[in-house]
Design an enzyme around this catalytic site. Structure first.
Site, mmCIF file in Angstrom:
data_model
loop_
_atom_site.group_PDB
_atom_site.id
_atom_site.type_symbol
_atom_site.label_atom_id
_atom_site.label_comp_id
_atom_site.label_asym_id
_atom_site.label_seq_id
_atom_site.Cartn_x
_atom_site.Cartn_y
_atom_site.Cartn_z
ATOM 1 N N GLU A 137 -6.822 -7.243 -0.324
ATOM 2 C CA GLU A 137 -6.701 -6.908 1.095
ATOM 3 C C GLU A 137 -8.039 -6.571 1.754
ATOM 4 O OE1 GLU A 137 -2.619 -4.563 0.312
ATOM 5 O OE2 GLU A 137 -3.089 -4.856 2.422
ATOM 6 N N HIS A 179 -2.671 -10.009 -26.829
ATOM 7 C CA HIS A 179 -1.698 -10.921 -27.427
ATOM 8 C C HIS A 179 -1.588 -12.233 -26.664
ATOM 9 C CE1 HIS A 179 -0.289 -7.790 -30.223
ATOM 10 N NE2 HIS A 179 -0.647 -6.987 -29.227
ATOM 11 N N GLY A 216 0.807 -1.220 0.000
ATOM 12 C CA GLY A 216 0.000 0.000 0.000
ATOM 13 C C GLY A 216 0.837 1.266 0.000
ATOM 14 N N SER A 217 2.069 1.181 0.453
ATOM 15 C CA SER A 217 2.967 2.341 0.367
ATOM 16 C C SER A 217 3.617 2.412 -1.009
ATOM 17 C CB SER A 217 4.067 2.248 1.430
ATOM 18 O OG SER A 217 3.528 2.369 2.719
ATOM 19 N N LYS A 263 5.062 -11.298 8.289
ATOM 20 C CA LYS A 263 6.159 -10.405 8.699
ATOM 21 C C LYS A 263 6.770 -10.897 10.007
ATOM 22 C CE LYS A 263 4.286 -6.253 6.449
ATOM 23 N NZ LYS A 263 3.707 -4.930 6.545
ATOM 24 N N SER A 311 4.372 2.411 7.849
ATOM 25 C CA SER A 311 4.788 2.044 9.213
ATOM 26 C C SER A 311 6.203 2.525 9.508
ATOM 27 C CB SER A 311 4.748 0.523 9.379
ATOM 28 O OG SER A 311 5.676 -0.076 8.485
ATOM 29 N N ARG A 314 -2.696 1.120 3.108
ATOM 30 C CA ARG A 314 -3.380 1.236 1.804
ATOM 31 C C ARG A 314 -4.482 2.281 1.830
ATOM 32 N NH1 ARG A 314 -5.119 -3.192 4.504
ATOM 33 N NH2 ARG A 314 -7.339 -3.691 4.562
HETATM 34 C C1 F6R Z 1 -1.628 -2.771 4.593
HETATM 35 C C2 F6R Z 1 -1.026 -2.755 3.283
HETATM 36 C C3 F6R Z 1 0.273 -3.442 3.040
HETATM 37 C C4 F6R Z 1 1.477 -2.598 3.522
HETATM 38 C C5 F6R Z 1 2.811 -3.289 3.188
HETATM 39 C C6 F6R Z 1 4.032 -2.436 3.503
HETATM 40 O O1 F6R Z 1 -2.767 -1.940 4.604
HETATM 41 O O2 F6R Z 1 -1.593 -2.199 2.385
HETATM 42 O O3 F6R Z 1 0.369 -3.707 1.659
HETATM 43 O O4 F6R Z 1 1.431 -1.336 2.874
HETATM 44 O O5 F6R Z 1 2.884 -4.500 3.902
HETATM 45 O O6 F6R Z 1 3.966 -1.877 4.771
HETATM 46 P P1 F6R Z 1 4.243 -0.312 4.933
HETATM 47 O O7 F6R Z 1 3.213 0.356 4.087
HETATM 48 O O8 F6R Z 1 4.064 -0.015 6.382
HETATM 49 O O9 F6R Z 1 5.636 -0.093 4.448
#
Ligand code: F6R
Length: 325
Positions: A211, A227, A33-34, A322, A77, A127
């Site tokens: 998600e 294609h 999401g970032s 994670k 985060s 996200r």
């Molecule tokens: C959670 C989301 C995930 C996080 C990804 C990276 O809502 O969308 O795709 O964005 O796990 O974490 P960050 O964004 O904190 O670097």
């Protein structure tokens, strides 16, 4: 959280842009999401001839040491392993680095190395902070490149998304999303776009299905899908028609050749695809068009989740992975 998107774009329009030395190339590093904020900015800047590249992995691509881009590390985060590793590599190479985060290890590293930092408001799912993240990355890229003033497009994205949302779920975007969610509920969805605003919007739709609705989904673009992928959709032997659906994202600014391909492709898959919906971008700037087509997908993914009795917010399995890593 989706309702706050217009304000997020407005927040970014008021941000004080950090000072960054200009560079011919910008490399945006981030995940999920970032990271998708980099894809939005790449689409916006491509239209202006500014070179923005994306990296979604550990470290940096091999070319970075020689091309020497400005590295923009974006992690909501501030604790994403791949993004932190990209910053480490960039600092090792002596590349200029800017940071977008709410806090975490990334802002600690930024503080220790005196890196330009944009802190975005905390307390959301990454996200759901799309407007903050896209806006912050865009402001940094504009500071480091010949891109024009991004404020008008941020304001337009805010206005267009606000118009679609309306008040208390009564805007036209909600109506459209409810209808689409009804048509697609319970189906595995493919989202089609084309280069530009609908390419990144198609990507966002698929990831929001993953998600929020907690279903598989994928995205692809015309003309490439003409294609290969077309063959599968125009066939019926696999018996998947009753369990799959297509979303076709169309852009006011798409090339006539692309419009023609979309029309002919729809004719060819018409007999075998039971659920197909079309969504058009609104707005003028590439950013507003990307933001509006994406917003409909955000809403659809939440309505699909609601219909299935699923809470769209938590993504526990991602956290579990994670933690296990
Ligand atoms: C959670 C989301 C995930 C996080 C990804 C990276 O809502 O969308 O795709 O964005 O796990 O974490 P960050 O964004 O904190 O670097």
């Amino acid at each position: 959280m989706i309702e706050s998107l217009p304000d997020q774009y407005r927040w970014a329009s008021e941000l004080e842009a950090p000072t960054i030395a200009p560079a011919s190339t910008v490399l945006v590093c981030g995940m999920g999401g970032s990271g998708i904020s980099g894809d939005f900015v790449r689409v916006v800047t491509a239209a202006e001839g500014v070179d923005v590249r994306i990296h979604k992995d550990y470290g940096l691509p091999a070319w970075a040491e020689h091309v020497r881009p400005v590295v923009v590390a974006v992690s909501y985060s501030g604790n994403t392993a791949e993004t932190l590793s990209s910053v480490d590599a960039a600092l090792d190479y002596g590349l200029p680095v800017a940071v977008v985060a709410t806090g975490g290890e990334l802002t600690r590293v930024a503080g220790a190395n005196d890196l330009p930092t944009v802190r975005v408001p905390a307390g959301m799912q990454p996200r759901a902070a799309l407007g903050y993240l896209v806006g912050a990355v865009l402001r940094i890229v504009a500071a480091a490149s010949p891109l024009g003033d991004p404020v008008p497009m941020l304001l337009e994205a805010g206005k267009e998304t606000a118009d679609l949302l309306g008040v208390e779920r009564a805007g036209p975007g909600h109506d459209q999303a409810r209808r689409i969610a009804d048509a697609l509920a319970g189906r595995l969805v493919a989202v089609w776009g084309s280069a530009g605003p609908t390419e990144v919007a198609a990507q966002r739709w698929a990831k929001q299905f993953h998600e929020n609705a907690k279903t598989p989904a994928y995205w692809s673009i015309v003309p490439e899908l003409n294609h290969n992928e077309l063959v599968g959709w125009a066939s019926s032997h696999h018996g998947l028609s009753s369990t799959t659906g297509l979303v076709v994202l169309r852009d006011q600014g798409e090339m006539p050749e692309i419009s023609r391909r979309f029309r002919l492709t729809a004719d060819l898959v018409g007999p075998t695809v039971q659920a197909a919906v079309e969504v058009w971008t609104t707005g003028t700037s590439v950013l507003a068009r990307s933001a509006t087509a994406s917003l409909i997908g955000d809403l659809v993914s939440v309505y699909v989740a609601e219909a299935a009795g699923i809470d769209p917010v938590p993504v526990d399995i991602l956290t579990e992975l994670k933690n296990r890593l």
